[in-house]
Design an enzyme around this catalytic site. Structure first.
Site, PDB file in Angstrom:
ATOM      1  N   GLN A   1      10.640  -5.095   7.341  1.00 60.89           N
ATOM      2  CA  GLN A   1      10.184  -3.694   7.306  1.00 60.89           C
ATOM      3  C   GLN A   1      11.358  -2.756   7.076  1.00 60.89           C
ATOM      4  O   GLN A   1      11.295  -1.838   6.275  1.00 60.89           O
ATOM      5  CB  GLN A   1       9.565  -3.309   8.654  1.00 60.89           C
ATOM      6  CG  GLN A   1       8.114  -3.551   8.787  1.00 60.89           C
ATOM      7  CD  GLN A   1       7.308  -2.540   8.004  1.00 60.89           C
ATOM      8  OE1 GLN A   1       7.369  -2.499   6.781  1.00 60.89           O
ATOM      9  NE2 GLN A   1       6.539  -1.735   8.675  1.00 60.89           N
TER      10      GLN A   1
ATOM     11  N   ILE B   1      -0.954  -4.824   5.122  1.00 66.02           N
ATOM     12  CA  ILE B   1      -0.543  -4.483   3.757  1.00 66.02           C
ATOM     13  C   ILE B   1       0.851  -5.018   3.456  1.00 66.02           C
ATOM     14  O   ILE B   1       1.443  -4.674   2.448  1.00 66.02           O
ATOM     15  CB  ILE B   1      -0.595  -2.961   3.527  1.00 66.02           C
ATOM     16  CG1 ILE B   1       0.272  -2.223   4.559  1.00 66.02           C
ATOM     17  CG2 ILE B   1      -2.024  -2.472   3.595  1.00 66.02           C
ATOM     18  CD1 ILE B   1       0.415  -0.731   4.288  1.00 66.02           C
TER      19      ILE B   1
ATOM     20  N   THR C   1       9.768 -10.272  10.606  1.00 71.51           N
ATOM     21  CA  THR C   1       8.975  -9.314   9.837  1.00 71.51           C
ATOM     22  C   THR C   1       9.455  -7.888  10.105  1.00 71.51           C
ATOM     23  O   THR C   1       9.397  -7.034   9.226  1.00 71.51           O
ATOM     24  CB  THR C   1       7.470  -9.456  10.133  1.00 71.51           C
ATOM     25  OG1 THR C   1       7.277  -9.478  11.542  1.00 71.51           O
ATOM     26  CG2 THR C   1       6.913 -10.731   9.531  1.00 71.51           C
TER      27      THR C   1
ATOM     28  N   GLY D   1       0.821  -1.200   0.000  1.00 77.16           N
ATOM     29  CA  GLY D   1       0.000   0.000   0.000  1.00 77.16           C
ATOM     30  C   GLY D   1       0.862   1.259   0.000  1.00 77.16           C
ATOM     31  O   GLY D   1       0.712   2.116  -0.836  1.00 77.16           O
TER      32      GLY D   1
ATOM     33  N   GLU E   1       7.352   3.760   9.207  1.00 79.82           N
ATOM     34  CA  GLU E   1       7.791   5.028   8.601  1.00 79.82           C
ATOM     35  C   GLU E   1       9.281   5.264   8.800  1.00 79.82           C
ATOM     36  O   GLU E   1       9.980   5.663   7.872  1.00 79.82           O
ATOM     37  CB  GLU E   1       6.996   6.221   9.162  1.00 79.82           C
ATOM     38  CG  GLU E   1       5.533   5.954   9.495  1.00 79.82           C
ATOM     39  CD  GLU E   1       4.651   5.628   8.309  1.00 79.82           C
ATOM     40  OE1 GLU E   1       4.904   6.140   7.207  1.00 79.82           O
ATOM     41  OE2 GLU E   1       3.708   4.832   8.486  1.00 79.82           O
TER      42      GLU E   1
ATOM     43  N   GLY F   1       0.954   2.670  13.303  1.00 81.34           N
ATOM     44  CA  GLY F   1       0.215   2.509  14.551  1.00 81.34           C
ATOM     45  C   GLY F   1      -0.381   1.132  14.794  1.00 81.34           C
ATOM     46  O   GLY F   1      -0.822   0.836  15.915  1.00 81.34           O
TER      47      GLY F   1
ATOM     48  N   LYS G   1       7.100   0.233  19.859  1.00 83.29           N
ATOM     49  CA  LYS G   1       6.775   1.442  19.104  1.00 83.29           C
ATOM     50  C   LYS G   1       6.677   1.082  17.619  1.00 83.29           C
ATOM     51  O   LYS G   1       7.082   0.001  17.202  1.00 83.29           O
ATOM     52  CB  LYS G   1       7.855   2.509  19.318  1.00 83.29           C
ATOM     53  CG  LYS G   1       8.037   2.902  20.791  1.00 83.29           C
ATOM     54  CD  LYS G   1       8.918   4.135  20.978  1.00 83.29           C
ATOM     55  CE  LYS G   1      10.390   3.828  20.980  1.00 83.29           C
ATOM     56  NZ  LYS G   1      11.236   4.967  21.416  1.00 83.29           N
TER      57      LYS G   1
END
Ligand SMILES: Cc1cc2nc3c(=O)[nH]c(=O)nc-3n(C[C@H](O)[C@H](O)[C@H](O)COP(=O)(O)OP(=O)(O)OC[C@H]3O[C@@H](n4cnc5c(N)ncnc54)[C@H](O)[C@@H]3O)c2cc1C
Lengths: 325, 729
Positions: free
Chosen positions: B629, B461, B625, B234, B696, B503, B692
């Site tokens: 990221q 996503i 995972t 996404g 991003e 989030g 956290k």
């Protein structure tokens, strides 16, 4: 729906008959370019003649060099032992093109006849003289970062996108073509043409002609060949500029030199003046720099592609250095 | 902080990995429905003007065509309220002859097969009256104005203080128009049954999409079901409902058949948002020994003429470093382009390129190490709010990253390191993003066989949300991973936030944690009541291990305990949200990126040789995972730094490289080995796991580490992305 017929032929003669019956038909080989063009609405042949069953896949030594069938895939040629040992430049150039998946489908004949990647050519709502004569050249005054610096006209500044053809023109290859009228041999340097007033026509192939083979004469460049491709990412991108170099060096002197550039013209661009400046000279950086400095004689930028005037000589020096070492 | 640290097994594999790689996972455009028909949108070929005539006869008469919808015959969309051509879901689809950008949908063609719909779409002939369009931000800067919504200016201390500093720089930094283009195309399958609507949707938020369709089509929210168990990437493009989705739902209702609409790759470049072209100026000054005395950051971004889009481009400058005098300004220029939207690291990724480049420039001017400059101006409390951080281990990030890449072993002088024909360079930069905890609800069902089902209407996503949720649930209850199932991506499930702003792991993870903890408490209660029939209580607390509860000597399976309790299942639902800690602390995730690269001296070709990327994202829930990221963020960052740029031909107001042959993203050969380091220290306040967000910060800042390294390698400072070879000649 835009319908088309599909016909698969088994022999060269049957193919030539078929194209004579429907001159608007298109041959389909790997289909990696033609199918895209059909999907985008750039071309819509009423009939496809599938030539993949023709016996034109062989790569054979001949008395004077090598003959490569027009339907040999780009991968098959690139990894062929004879090509790798005797014509390493061609193998390197092929490996620099597209992706493994595409090279597995793409053929020698299709690669020669692939059309420009100019975005205005692909987008049917944009002006493009090559696609639609008289509609104007979108790239002139538009997005022309990838475009020609040699031999362009005010009708078209597109480049021929092939890597393979740059090596072939440097190696003095010959295209063998057949039609109902018989066989024709076209020196590779003459095969593609400049846009002039008729950019719709990419090359000298006439209606009804089938490419059957490409022949390369034997040479002494095995030790000193290099294909350098400068692009925006490490793989799977067309050349900003590419340089094919083949040298024959005896006692540290260049006895024979071939040099051609890609991404700079409507055809693979042989740099005869640079070749001349190299021949007979010592194989040294000074020689390379001097020779490269005249490479852009007669070249012209169109704004966004002005950098090619700087990049080409640099790429030539780099390719010469790598080839000679 | 619960019992989260009771970890049962090692790193967890992606729970849906096998389904994805074997093609069993169904995406929004893959549902095999009876009587499915296909929609294709026709886009405007001009950027600005009006439709004067639109000929649809030929298309309507073409084989298989069920409907051709234009502004002349579009069925009413009840949610399109208010004046103008823009509404709650952005541009009001085909509501007038006005054209606001090239590619704007002007007709929807519906047919019984995709090919017939596409062909008929090519038969729709549109005549326009063209007005001169303006799509080039760089020539329109004089039109910059404050956004209608949100704050345009910020300052603390003195404005433009950098100009009085002993050492300062002031430079412009430019980010081009960049697009998300996840692998999966924008896709939707809409099915009406009376006034019941089911939508298989490419969305990052099934609940938000459900609200949106209910509102737009005037049906109760409960009548709408949005299904998206798998989403093929996404990066922000599916954070909102787009006109193409409205078109599909409207079209399905019109023809009374299930309708599928899948954008083409080139439509993906204009119909689903992008990161806007942004021109920034940063002035930054310091004392001779490197104490920052002033930062000014002025940003101007492109937006659409019909809808305003804002993002926090200058936010990072306001809170990243300790500096008494900071002022920022953010303005917009409306252009004849489609509306931008959030794209991975929205705002901050743009701003970080400018700020982190400027710091590097200042460091060189100070003759100081760029990392030392950052350490010297480290913020120990949040400079913007004055609050203490909930947790901040950025210093550890700096140190561990520097150590791994050998930062302090390099020769800092530009153009000093060579490797044959290649110039070598090292660069670093930082990233930051707010660490959020959106409210979420989760349901847990412990079944008679001892297996656990957890549900929440979250999305995945690609970050591995499903995997992380299974991990949390398994860890809380001491269950083997294969005894836990997590269901997501269906608006009928308990509500969860849209997947954005890093989030989900925090908010949904907390809900999963809480509901599983509630299940655990029930089991403990039963144990304390002697339901297991054990002779003794445990010394400390009951041990939960491998689906059993015990006291150290004996244990009972969940399944047997449920039987003894006389219950067929434990079925609980819990809401979970943040509390007053949000007022007491500043919550941020941090990252540091190091890049070592080579630049070819003659040809300007850049080869990235090594990447070390370090995250302070609190406790790492799922190692594998999480690593993906960070790796994905760095690869996106390579694209941003070296390749990505949507190019316009401003004469026509149209994008000319709207395909993957011409718009470049990294290929495997562009990506070196990437080291990821996690500080992995739990944040004591953010949520029960101490985790956290990370999505991003993986990207934010990365591009500057490349341009900084290019400067180190070559002595050339590139302030306009992307850095293609021609810029380095
Ligand atoms: C994404 C992408 C990236 C690419 N990158 C590169 C690159 O980096 N470098 C590069 O060089 N190329 C690149 N290519 C182009 C690729 O090399 C060509 O598409 C391919 O070589 C065409 O061969 P084909 O057999 O598939 O031709 P087809 O598509 O089958 O045919 C192309 C044309 O040739 C005609 N034709 C085919 N064979 C004959 C014959 N024997 N006689 C007469 N006419 C014939 C067809 O009628 C048609 O007009 C790329 C292509 C794609 C899609």
């Amino acid at each position: 729906m835009i319908n088309f017929d599909y016909l698969r032929t088994a022999s060269v003669n049957a193919t030539l008959d078929a194209i004579k019956r429907e001159p608007r038909a298109a041959f389909i080989a790997g289909g990696t370019n033609l199918v895209d063009l059909m999907k985008r609405g750039v071309t819509s042949p009423p009939r496809l003649i599938d030539i993949n069953n023709l016996p034109l896949k062989n790569i054979e030594r001949t008395s004077s060099g090598i003959s490569i069938g027009a339907l040999a895939t780009n991968s098959a040629v690139a990894i062929n032992e004879m090509i790798r040992s005797d014509f390493p430049l061609l193998s390197q150039a092929l490996h620099a093109g597209a992706s493994p998946q595409l090279r597995n489908m793409a053929t020698v004949g299709g690669n020669m006849l692939q059309r420009t990647r100019c975005t205005y050519f692909y987008d049917t709502t944009m002006p493009c003289n090559k696609r639609q004569a008289g509609s104007g050249c979108g790239a002139l005054g538009g997005y022309n970062r990838m475009h020609a610096i040699f031999g362009a006209s005010d009708k078209c500044i597109a480049v021929h996108p092939s890597d393979m053809c740059v090596a072939l023109v440097a190696l003095n290859a010959t295209a063998v073509v057949r039609s109902n009228k018989g066989e024709r041999r076209i020196p590779f340097g003459d095969f593609h043409r400049l846009p002039g007033d008729t950019p719709q026509t990419d090359n000298q192939l006439k209606a009804g002609e089938l490419i059957t083979a490409v022949e390369i004469p034997s040479n002494k460049f095995q030790q000193h060949s290099f294909y350098l491709k400068i692009r925006d990412r490490s793989s799977y991108a067309f050349a900003l500029v590419s340089v094919a170099v083949a040298l024959s060096i005896e006692n540290n002197r260049i006895s024979d030199a071939r040099i051609a550039a890609g991404g700079v013209a409507h055809k693979p661009w042989r740099l005869l003046n640079v070749e001349k400046a190299l021949t007979g000279q010592p194989a040294s950086v000074e020689t390379f720099q001097k020779a490269a400095s005249i490479a852009t004689q007669g070249a012209k930028g169109y704004g966004q592609n002005n950098f090619k005037l700087k990049l080409l000589p640099q790429a030539i020096i780099q390719a010469l250095e790598t080839a000679s070492s | 902080m619960g019992n989260y640290f009771f970890e049962t097994e090692g790193p967890i594999d992606r729970v849906d990995g096998k389904q994805k790689v074997t093609g069993q996972a169904l995406y929004a455009g893959e549902y095999p429905l009876e009587k499915l028909c296909y929609g294709v949108l026709v886009g405007s070929s001009i950027a600005r003007g009006n439709i004067t005539a639109i000929a649809t006869k030929e298309a309507e008469n073409a084989a298989g065509v069920l409907a051709v919808i234009t502004h002349l015959n579009r069925p009413a969309i009840p949610g399109y309220t208010g004046e103008g051509d823009s509404g709650p879901a952005g541009m009001k689809l085909m509501s007038s002859p006005a054209i606001y950008f090239a590619g704007q949908p002007v007709a929807l063609v519906i047919a019984d097969t995709f090919e017939r719909a596409q062909h008929a779409a090519s038969l729709v002939k549109v005549a326009y009256k063209t007005t001169e369009s303006s799509t080039d931000l760089s020539t329109q800067l004089s039109k910059a104005a404050a956004p209608r919504r949100g704050k345009s200016e910020y300052s603390r201390g003195e404005k433009n203080a950098y100009k009085k500093a002993a050492v300062w720089i002031e430079e412009d930094y430019v980010i081009p128009h960049e697009v998300h283009n996840p692998m999966e195309l924008g896709s939707i399958t809409a099915v009406w049954n009376g006034d019941q609507l089911t939508v298989y949707d490419k969305t990052q938020g099934v609940k938000a999409s459900q609200r949106s369709y209910a509102q737009l089509f005037g049906v109760p929210q409960d009548n709408v079901r949005v299904v998206a168990p798998f989403v093929g990437g996404g990066f922000g493009m599916a954070l909102r409902t787009w006109p193409y989705e409205v078109a599909a739902v409207m079209g399905a209702r019109k023809v009374g058949q299930p309708l599928k609409l899948m954008l083409s790759r080139s439509q993906m470049f204009t119909l689903v948002g992008y990161r806007p072209h942004t021109i920034q100026q940063v002035g930054i000054g310091a004392t001779r020994d490197g104490i920052l005395t002033g930062i000014s950051h002025d940003a101007t971004a492109a937006t659409a003429s019909y809808e305003e889009f804002t993002e926090g481009v200058v936010r990072m400058t306001q809170f990243m470093y300790s500096c008494a005098n900071v002022d920022t300004r953010y303005r917009l220029v409306p252009l004849d382009v489609s509306v931008p939207t959030w794209m991975r690291g929205p705002g901050e990724a743009t701003g970080a390129f400018a700020l982190e480049s400027a710091l590097d420039e200042l460091a060189y001017k100070l003759d100081m190490d760029a990392l030392d400059l950052r350490k010297k101006n480290y913020a120990y409390t949040d400079p913007e709010s004055g609050l203490p951080y909930s947790s901040k281990f950025l210093m550890d990030c700096y140190d561990q990253g520097a150590e791994k890449i050998g930062w302090y072993k390099r020769n800092r002088q530009p153009r000093s390191m060579k490797n044959g024909e290649w110039l070598e360079g090292y660069g670093m930069s930082s990233g930051v993003f707010g660490a959020h905890r959106p409210a979420a609800t989760a349901r847990a069902v412990l079944a008679a066989d001892g297996s656990l089902l957890v549900q929440s209407a979250a999305s995945d996503i690609g970050p591995g949300t499903g995997t992380a949720m299974v991990k949390i649930a398994a860890d809380v209850l001491g269950l083997p991973y294969d005894k836990v199932r997590f269901e997501l991506g269906d608006s009928r499930l308990p509500p969860a936030p849209t997947q954005g702003g890093s989030g989900t792991n925090s908010g949904v993870g907390a809900a999963v944690h809480d509901v599983c903890t509630a299940v655990k408490e029930k089991l403990i209660l039963a144990m304390n009541e002697g339901k297991a029939g054990f002779s003794k209580q445990p010394q400390q607390e009951w041990l939960f291990e491998k689906g059993r509860i015990g006291n150290g000597a004996e244990s009972i399976s969940f399944s047997d305990l449920l039987k003894n309790m006389g219950q067929s299942a434990i079925d609980l639902t819990r809401d979970s949200k943040s509390g007053e800690e949000r007022q007491k602390y500043a919550f941020y995730s941090f990252s540091v990126h190091f890049t070592r690269l080579w630049v070819h001296a003659r040809t300007g070709v850049v080869r990235i040789k090594q990447i070390v990327t370090v995250a302070d994202a609190g406790k790492i829930v799922s190692e594998k995972t999480a690593r993906s990221q960070m790796v994905g963020g760095a690869i996106g960052g390579i694209g941003m730094a070296l390749m990505e740029e949507a190019v316009f031909d401003h004469r026509f107001g149209r994008m000319v490289n709207n395909n993957f042959a011409d718009y470049h993203i990294p290929v495997n050969a562009d990506v070196p080995d990437i080291d990821t380091i996690f500080i992995n220290k739990p944040d004591p306040y953010i949520n029960p796991m101490g985790a956290k967000g990370m999505g991003e910060i993986a990207l934010i800042g990365y591009a500057a580490s490349v341009t900084n390294a290019i400067y180190h390698a070559t002595g050339k400072r590139i302030r306009e992305l992307p850095v293609t070879p021609d810029k380095l000649l």
